[in-house]
Every structure is written in C-alpha cells, then in structure tokens.
Design a protein around this motif. Sequence first.
Motif, PDB file in Angstrom:
ATOM      1  N   LEU A  59      13.045 -33.099   1.117  1.00  0.00           N
ATOM      2  CA  LEU A  59      12.998 -34.187   2.112  1.00  0.00           C
ATOM      3  C   LEU A  59      14.256 -35.055   1.995  1.00  0.00           C
ATOM      4  O   LEU A  59      14.857 -35.446   3.003  1.00  0.00           O
ATOM      5  CB  LEU A  59      11.746 -35.039   1.901  1.00  0.00           C
ATOM      6  CG  LEU A  59      11.537 -36.169   2.915  1.00  0.00           C
ATOM      7  CD1 LEU A  59      11.359 -35.630   4.334  1.00  0.00           C
ATOM      8  CD2 LEU A  59      10.329 -37.033   2.537  1.00  0.00           C
ATOM      9  N   HIS A  60      14.638 -35.328   0.762  1.00  0.00           N
ATOM     10  CA  HIS A  60      15.833 -36.101   0.482  1.00  0.00           C
ATOM     11  C   HIS A  60      17.073 -35.416   1.088  1.00  0.00           C
ATOM     12  O   HIS A  60      17.874 -36.038   1.790  1.00  0.00           O
ATOM     13  CB  HIS A  60      15.877 -36.265  -1.055  1.00  0.00           C
ATOM     14  CG  HIS A  60      17.182 -36.694  -1.617  1.00  0.00           C
ATOM     15  ND1 HIS A  60      17.565 -36.428  -2.912  1.00  0.00           N
ATOM     16  CD2 HIS A  60      18.201 -37.367  -1.065  1.00  0.00           C
ATOM     17  CE1 HIS A  60      18.766 -36.921  -3.125  1.00  0.00           C
ATOM     18  NE2 HIS A  60      19.177 -37.511  -2.038  1.00  0.00           N
ATOM     19  N   VAL A  61      17.207 -34.120   0.875  1.00  0.00           N
ATOM     20  CA  VAL A  61      18.356 -33.382   1.435  1.00  0.00           C
ATOM     21  C   VAL A  61      18.354 -33.473   2.964  1.00  0.00           C
ATOM     22  O   VAL A  61      19.376 -33.772   3.584  1.00  0.00           O
ATOM     23  CB  VAL A  61      18.344 -31.901   0.972  1.00  0.00           C
ATOM     24  CG1 VAL A  61      19.380 -31.081   1.740  1.00  0.00           C
ATOM     25  CG2 VAL A  61      18.601 -31.805  -0.527  1.00  0.00           C
ATOM     26  N   TYR A 107      14.227 -34.602  13.707  1.00  0.00           N
ATOM     27  CA  TYR A 107      12.853 -35.063  13.889  1.00  0.00           C
ATOM     28  C   TYR A 107      12.249 -35.462  12.535  1.00  0.00           C
ATOM     29  O   TYR A 107      11.628 -36.522  12.406  1.00  0.00           O
ATOM     30  CB  TYR A 107      12.029 -33.939  14.533  1.00  0.00           C
ATOM     31  CG  TYR A 107      10.572 -34.283  14.758  1.00  0.00           C
ATOM     32  CD1 TYR A 107      10.145 -34.806  15.974  1.00  0.00           C
ATOM     33  CD2 TYR A 107       9.612 -34.081  13.762  1.00  0.00           C
ATOM     34  CE1 TYR A 107       8.809 -35.126  16.190  1.00  0.00           C
ATOM     35  CE2 TYR A 107       8.278 -34.399  13.968  1.00  0.00           C
ATOM     36  CZ  TYR A 107       7.880 -34.928  15.182  1.00  0.00           C
ATOM     37  OH  TYR A 107       6.561 -35.242  15.386  1.00  0.00           O
ATOM     38  N   VAL A 108      12.420 -34.599  11.537  1.00  0.00           N
ATOM     39  CA  VAL A 108      11.843 -34.877  10.215  1.00  0.00           C
ATOM     40  C   VAL A 108      12.472 -36.129   9.607  1.00  0.00           C
ATOM     41  O   VAL A 108      11.771 -36.989   9.068  1.00  0.00           O
ATOM     42  CB  VAL A 108      11.990 -33.654   9.278  1.00  0.00           C
ATOM     43  CG1 VAL A 108      11.644 -34.011   7.835  1.00  0.00           C
ATOM     44  CG2 VAL A 108      11.107 -32.502   9.771  1.00  0.00           C
ATOM     45  N   SER A 109      13.807 -36.255   9.725  1.00  0.00           N
ATOM     46  CA  SER A 109      14.444 -37.445   9.136  1.00  0.00           C
ATOM     47  C   SER A 109      13.968 -38.717   9.849  1.00  0.00           C
ATOM     48  O   SER A 109      13.861 -39.782   9.251  1.00  0.00           O
ATOM     49  CB  SER A 109      15.968 -37.332   9.164  1.00  0.00           C
ATOM     50  OG  SER A 109      16.454 -37.746  10.413  1.00  0.00           O
ATOM     51  N   ASP A 110      13.631 -38.592  11.146  1.00  0.00           N
ATOM     52  CA  ASP A 110      13.197 -39.754  11.920  1.00  0.00           C
ATOM     53  C   ASP A 110      11.733 -40.132  11.663  1.00  0.00           C
ATOM     54  O   ASP A 110      11.385 -41.308  11.712  1.00  0.00           O
ATOM     55  CB  ASP A 110      13.391 -39.450  13.417  1.00  0.00           C
ATOM     56  CG  ASP A 110      13.319 -40.707  14.274  1.00  0.00           C
ATOM     57  OD1 ASP A 110      13.884 -41.739  13.859  1.00  0.00           O
ATOM     58  OD2 ASP A 110      12.697 -40.654  15.358  1.00  0.00           O
ATOM     59  N   ARG A 111      10.879 -39.146  11.416  1.00  0.00           N
ATOM     60  CA  ARG A 111       9.439 -39.415  11.318  1.00  0.00           C
ATOM     61  C   ARG A 111       8.877 -39.364   9.907  1.00  0.00           C
ATOM     62  O   ARG A 111       7.796 -39.884   9.653  1.00  0.00           O
ATOM     63  CB  ARG A 111       8.634 -38.385  12.138  1.00  0.00           C
ATOM     64  CG  ARG A 111       9.108 -38.204  13.557  1.00  0.00           C
ATOM     65  CD  ARG A 111       8.511 -39.256  14.484  1.00  0.00           C
ATOM     66  NE  ARG A 111       9.013 -39.059  15.823  1.00  0.00           N
ATOM     67  CZ  ARG A 111       8.239 -38.806  16.872  1.00  0.00           C
ATOM     68  NH1 ARG A 111       6.945 -38.747  16.734  1.00  0.00           N
ATOM     69  NH2 ARG A 111       8.782 -38.632  18.068  1.00  0.00           N
ATOM     70  N   GLU A 112       9.557 -38.673   9.000  1.00  0.00           N
ATOM     71  CA  GLU A 112       8.952 -38.434   7.686  1.00  0.00           C
ATOM     72  C   GLU A 112       9.690 -39.149   6.551  1.00  0.00           C
ATOM     73  O   GLU A 112       9.298 -39.013   5.386  1.00  0.00           O
ATOM     74  CB  GLU A 112       8.874 -36.920   7.403  1.00  0.00           C
ATOM     75  CG  GLU A 112       8.100 -36.113   8.452  1.00  0.00           C
ATOM     76  CD  GLU A 112       6.582 -36.326   8.393  1.00  0.00           C
ATOM     77  OE1 GLU A 112       6.028 -36.399   7.280  1.00  0.00           O
ATOM     78  OE2 GLU A 112       5.951 -36.448   9.470  1.00  0.00           O
ATOM     79  N   TRP A 113      10.741 -39.911   6.861  1.00  0.00           N
ATOM     80  CA  TRP A 113      11.518 -40.579   5.804  1.00  0.00           C
ATOM     81  C   TRP A 113      10.663 -41.535   4.980  1.00  0.00           C
ATOM     82  O   TRP A 113      10.996 -41.831   3.842  1.00  0.00           O
ATOM     83  CB  TRP A 113      12.730 -41.305   6.393  1.00  0.00           C
ATOM     84  CG  TRP A 113      12.372 -42.393   7.376  1.00  0.00           C
ATOM     85  CD1 TRP A 113      12.298 -42.274   8.728  1.00  0.00           C
ATOM     86  CD2 TRP A 113      12.018 -43.756   7.090  1.00  0.00           C
ATOM     87  NE1 TRP A 113      11.922 -43.473   9.295  1.00  0.00           N
ATOM     88  CE2 TRP A 113      11.748 -44.392   8.318  1.00  0.00           C
ATOM     89  CE3 TRP A 113      11.936 -44.506   5.904  1.00  0.00           C
ATOM     90  CZ2 TRP A 113      11.391 -45.744   8.395  1.00  0.00           C
ATOM     91  CZ3 TRP A 113      11.568 -45.847   5.981  1.00  0.00           C
ATOM     92  CH2 TRP A 113      11.298 -46.448   7.213  1.00  0.00           C
ATOM     93  N   LYS A 114       9.527 -41.998   5.549  1.00  0.00           N
ATOM     94  CA  LYS A 114       8.689 -42.953   4.815  1.00  0.00           C
ATOM     95  C   LYS A 114       8.150 -42.349   3.513  1.00  0.00           C
ATOM     96  O   LYS A 114       7.740 -43.079   2.621  1.00  0.00           O
ATOM     97  CB  LYS A 114       7.519 -43.440   5.689  1.00  0.00           C
ATOM     98  CG  LYS A 114       7.990 -44.318   6.851  1.00  0.00           C
ATOM     99  CD  LYS A 114       6.881 -44.569   7.870  1.00  0.00           C
ATOM    100  CE  LYS A 114       7.412 -45.287   9.108  1.00  0.00           C
ATOM    101  NZ  LYS A 114       7.763 -44.362  10.223  1.00  0.00           N
ATOM    102  N   HIS A 115       8.163 -41.024   3.414  1.00  0.00           N
ATOM    103  CA  HIS A 115       7.686 -40.364   2.197  1.00  0.00           C
ATOM    104  C   HIS A 115       8.762 -40.234   1.121  1.00  0.00           C
ATOM    105  O   HIS A 115       8.491 -39.697   0.056  1.00  0.00           O
ATOM    106  CB  HIS A 115       7.128 -38.974   2.543  1.00  0.00           C
ATOM    107  CG  HIS A 115       5.980 -39.011   3.501  1.00  0.00           C
ATOM    108  ND1 HIS A 115       4.760 -39.553   3.171  1.00  0.00           N
ATOM    109  CD2 HIS A 115       5.865 -38.604   4.787  1.00  0.00           C
ATOM    110  CE1 HIS A 115       3.935 -39.462   4.211  1.00  0.00           C
ATOM    111  NE2 HIS A 115       4.593 -38.909   5.208  1.00  0.00           N
ATOM    112  N   LEU A 116       9.976 -40.671   1.412  1.00  0.00           N
ATOM    113  CA  LEU A 116      11.014 -40.693   0.365  1.00  0.00           C
ATOM    114  C   LEU A 116      10.574 -41.680  -0.714  1.00  0.00           C
ATOM    115  O   LEU A 116       9.777 -42.581  -0.451  1.00  0.00           O
ATOM    116  CB  LEU A 116      12.352 -41.172   0.949  1.00  0.00           C
ATOM    117  CG  LEU A 116      13.130 -40.201   1.850  1.00  0.00           C
ATOM    118  CD1 LEU A 116      14.287 -40.948   2.513  1.00  0.00           C
ATOM    119  CD2 LEU A 116      13.633 -38.992   1.082  1.00  0.00           C
TER     120      LEU A 116
END
Lengths: 196, 196
Positions: A59-61, A107-116
Amino acid sequence: MARIKVDEHSSRKDIIVSKAASLFREKGYKATSMRELADAVGVEAASLYNHIHSKTEILHVICFNVANRFMSHMESIELENVSAIVKVEKLLRFHIKEMLHQYEEVYVSDREWKHLTDPYLSNFQNQRRTYRKRFAAIIEKGIAAGEIKSIDAPTAVLIMLHAVSGIESWHRSTAKISGKELEENMVTIMVDGLRK
Amino acid sequence: MARIKVDEHSSRKDIIVSKAASLFREKGYKATSMRELADAVGVEAASLYNHIHSKTEILHVICFNVANRFMSHMESIELENVSAIVKVEKLLRFHIKEMLHQYEEVYVSDREWKHLTDPYLSNFQNQRRTYRKRFAAIIEKGIAAGEIKSIDAPTAVLIMLHAVSGIESWHRSTAKISGKELEENMVTIMVDGLRK
C-alpha cells in the motif's frame, strides 16, 4: 511451484504491486489477503515475501508512487512559462489521464491511503495537503492576473479533483464515450467555468 | 436500563437511524457493530431490536430515505416552468445543501450502498441510474434549446455529482469558507462552465 513471470520492462515487485492495486481497488485493502494476492500473481504466498515484506508495504509503494508522480508533475508545471489558466488546464488533463490510464493505482491511493500507518500516513497526508495548496496557489495567481474569476481557489481544486475521481464511475459504465471525449468534455466544462 | 430518549419531532427509530448514519460514515458500515450503535444511542443492544430488525435494515432505510428524497425533488424540478439551465442550477444547489445539512445520511447512501442486498440492491442501483438519466435529460434539453454548450450530458452529471460529494473533504477541512460561500463558488464555476 511457479515462478513469477517477468518481462524486460517489469520487475517482480512491480508485477506484485500492480496485481495488488487491482485487488485493492476491487475488494478494498482490508478485505484483500496475501493469499489472494499470491493466487492473482500465480505463485505460493511464501514466495511473495521474497519481494515484499507485508501488505502494508505494498500500500505504501502504491500511495507514494502516485504521490511522487503528482508532485514531480506539479513541479514541472510550476516552472513552465505559460499563463495560470493554461497551467490549470494542464493539471486537469494530467489528472484525467492518470485516472484513465493508471486507474487502479490512482484509485487505491485516493481511497485506501487511510490504512497507511505512521510515519507514512502523516507523510502522505502532508503531501496531499501541500499538493492541493500548490494547485490553489496557481489558481490564485490566475485570479490576480485577471485570467480566472474571483472564486475561492481551494473550492476550485476540490471541484476538479473530485470530478476527476468520478472517472471511476465512467470506468464502470457500460455505454460510455471515449477517454479522449471525456477529457475534452471535462476541460470544456471546468476550465471554461473558471475563465474570466 | 435506559430508555431511548425522544422529542416530539423524532421517533425512536429516527434516532437509531441518525446515530447509525453517523457511525457508518465514520467507521464504515461493515466495521460498525450493533453493540457500538446501542452504546451511541445509550441503550442495551437488545432494546434496539424493538425498533429495527437488523443492521441491514438500517442501511436500507438510510439509502432509500435519500434516494426517495432525491427522486421527489427531481420530479418537482421537472415540473417547474423554468429554463433547463435554471433547473440544472436548482439541482446543483439542492445537492450541495443535502451534502451540507444531511451530510452523514447522504455520505452513507453514496459510499455504502454496495452493502445492500437484493432486492434492495438492484432497486437502489436502478434508482441511481434513473436519477442520473433524468438529470442528463434536463441538460440535453438545455443543449437543444441553445442555453447549454454542446457537451456530453452524462459527463456533466458525473462532474457535478462527484464535485458535490467532495464536500466531504470540506467537512473535514480546518480552514474553510462558509457553506453558503461554498455553494456560491460551486454554482459559479460549474453552472458557468455549462452555460453557452
């Protein structure tokens, strides 16, 4: 056990990240298991760990690939010797193309970054804030130069970035215009909406 | 055991639905338990079941409250004797106000409807599609009447609805303009962007 197939352009890690982006987009980061990722790549779960340490690292990458690409594009736009409204149009076209052609990662960087997790989470949030401020600063210059209407610049950035993220529903729609037509329509409506 | 407090304007079920919308917005539908909802309402979990049957029923109520409100507003707009561009402006202002004042419910219906189950899921998806088509049809009339630029109407709907859903980030922002200013800025940029 199958080895991860590579071609000359992609490293094994790139392939893992790209398959992960596709799964995270479809099912969400939380709901995707390393087991499913291994299946999608076509290897045993254990061999994923030769290339990455954890799901969080992937996710970080993904998030920082996108954030760094956005930031370096912003820098090149800021340095260009063109009017502010032209810069805004170029930024808008760039984001549309990113949502068309790098859809899953963006899309993933926009919607899932909260899990970083920190320090990556705060770093990513800072980059997002900085990016939006620099985008708004270009609009402010356009207002000062009389090229852009006297509007609230952060609202204009909000409109453009969220409208672009709506390209997600374009991807899912069955009867759709081409990507190029979508880009031209979005530019016509939003850049004209800003122009004085 | 505490009873659910009510005032003359809200039924017990309304209170449960409103607290649920707030939790679903914050944590997501999947991650919210009936236990947490009972805590938020201030009662034992068992007494929730005197008013609602399941977590799914609450999501169903939230999504269809919003969808029905949108649809009946659309009907009233369609019947008005004003130009298409004025109708578009009224629809845009309505959606902005919904995101400002019915934020949690509208946000949840927009982001969490995927967790509905059939027949509600297909019914909801149909309502969304129908709503967007009727919105696009108003824009098409405006194009035919020469009030609106010759653009792709579904793209204009996509831009407006997604830009409005971006008001979510306005809610989270610390230094923000007022809701009224936000509304005026959005109308200025997007309605002017459509006007011929």
